[in-house]
Scaffold this active site. Structure first.
Site, PDB file in Angstrom:
ATOM      1  N   LYS A  37       1.049  -1.199   0.337  1.00 58.12           N
ATOM      2  CA  LYS A  37      -0.281   0.349  -0.086  1.00 58.12           C
ATOM      3  C   LYS A  37       1.413   1.562  -0.011  1.00 58.12           C
ATOM      4  O   LYS A  37       2.050   1.330   0.373  1.00 58.12           O
ATOM      5  CB  LYS A  37      -0.785   0.208   0.797  1.00 58.12           C
ATOM      6  CG  LYS A  37      -2.073  -1.286   1.143  1.00 58.12           C
ATOM      7  CD  LYS A  37      -3.306  -1.005   1.610  1.00 58.12           C
ATOM      8  CE  LYS A  37      -4.594  -2.040   1.472  1.00 58.12           C
ATOM      9  NZ  LYS A  37      -5.322  -2.277   2.176  1.00 58.12           N
TER      10      LYS A  37
ATOM     11  N   ARG B 105      -3.959 -10.574   5.267  1.00 56.01           N
ATOM     12  CA  ARG B 105      -3.913 -10.690   3.349  1.00 56.01           C
ATOM     13  C   ARG B 105      -2.413 -10.469   2.321  1.00 56.01           C
ATOM     14  O   ARG B 105      -2.349  -8.252   2.055  1.00 56.01           O
ATOM     15  CB  ARG B 105      -4.921  -9.965   2.785  1.00 56.01           C
ATOM     16  CG  ARG B 105      -5.758 -10.131   1.604  1.00 56.01           C
ATOM     17  CD  ARG B 105      -7.376  -8.746   1.906  1.00 56.01           C
ATOM     18  NE  ARG B 105      -7.518  -9.530   0.450  1.00 56.01           N
ATOM     19  CZ  ARG B 105      -7.368  -8.376  -1.104  1.00 56.01           C
ATOM     20  NH1 ARG B 105      -6.563  -7.458  -0.028  1.00 56.01           N
ATOM     21  NH2 ARG B 105      -8.060  -8.584  -1.950  1.00 56.01           N
TER      22      ARG B 105
END
Length: 276
Positions: free
Chosen positions: A219, A254
């Site tokens: 991210k 995840r």
């Protein structure tokens, strides 16, 4: 798969994006054969769960109709279920109950809903009816606008309180306590400082007593910290958050890069066990 016990090792959820526009790997697995090969490779590398999605939810993304999501994911899920043991979970990443139901019929057995049942009023009832685990995630705003101006007073408290309300909603329609997982929604309507505060405050969510899923993989807030590194080069940064998560008691991670995060989780778990 038992996730609630503190004696259970952390689980790695491998990301399989069947989308043309996901922020990191969009377009790479549009061919079903490529998607299947990718899923099988992630399992070889140590993934415990495969999370299949047919809609990008990156900042600025637009919604994808249920029919198109089903077209993208159903065949791959069917083929994957034929190739892997029945006890290996396949998760469907969607906010639409129509997509989730089709995926469950095809062989999926988890639901990963970034809206925590708010986008589709039938989602929680579907999870209850099928008696499958459902991930309830915090999100401020919808993906197309969620990063425009996210604002919080106390982000950890607000995320915790929101998830508490979604737990109540799930339980009210019959979702079993043992089938609820929580996700703080790193990067979903949050500035870098919000993401960092949530990572520092993971214990607050773990203390709810429900398994927590953490999704930080590649991210952009980590890229900014690391001097503008591109998403695909953020595996070491992601491993750092996986290590922090394991030490805080997070149960599921995840990730795109399974092998590295499997190692990070296993070493952190060995350290954590030594201190229990």
């Amino acid at each position: 798969m038992t996730l609630s016990s503190s004696s259970c090792p952390p689980q790695i959820m491998g990301i399989l994006n069947l989308t043309p526009d996901s922020f990191s790997d969009g377009g790479r697995y549009l061919d079903p054969a490529d998607a299947l090969a990718r899923a099988l490779l992630m399992l070889e590398e140590g993934a415990d769960i495969i999370d299949v999605g047919g809609e990008s939810t990156r900042p600025g993304s637009q919604s994808v109709a249920a029919e198109e999501q089903i077209r993208r994911v159903r065949g791959v899920i069917c083929r994957l279920r034929e190739r892997i043991p029945a006890e290996v979970p396949i998760s469907i990443d969607t906010t639409l109950s129509e997509v989730a139901e089709s995926a469950l019929d095809a062989g999926a057995n988890w639901i990963n809903d970034i809206s925590a049942g708010l986008d589709d009023p039938h989602m929680l009832a579907l999870a209850a009816e099928r008696e499958v685990p459902i991930v309830l995630m915090h999100r401020q705003g919808r993906p197309d606008r969620m990063q425009d101006d996210p604002c919080y007073g106390d982000v950890v408290t607000e995320v915790r309180d929101h998830l508490a309300s979604r737990i109540e909603a799930a339980l009210a329609v019959g979702v079993k306590t043992s089938n609820i997982l929580l996700d703080p929604g790193i990067g979903f309507g949050k500035r870098s400082e919000h993401n960092l505060s949530l990572l520092a405050g993971l214990q607050c969510l773990v203390d709810f007593g429900f398994p927590v899923l953490l999704g930080t993989s590649r991210k952009r807030f980590m890229g900014a910290i690391c001097g503008g590194v591109e998403p695909a080069a953020l595996m070491p940064a992601t491993c750092a958050t996986t290590t922090i998560g394991v030490m805080a008691g997070v149960r599921v991670f995840r990730v795109h890069d399974v092998a590295g995060n499997r190692q990070a989780a296993d070493v952190a778990w060995a350290i954590r066990k030594a201190g229990l």
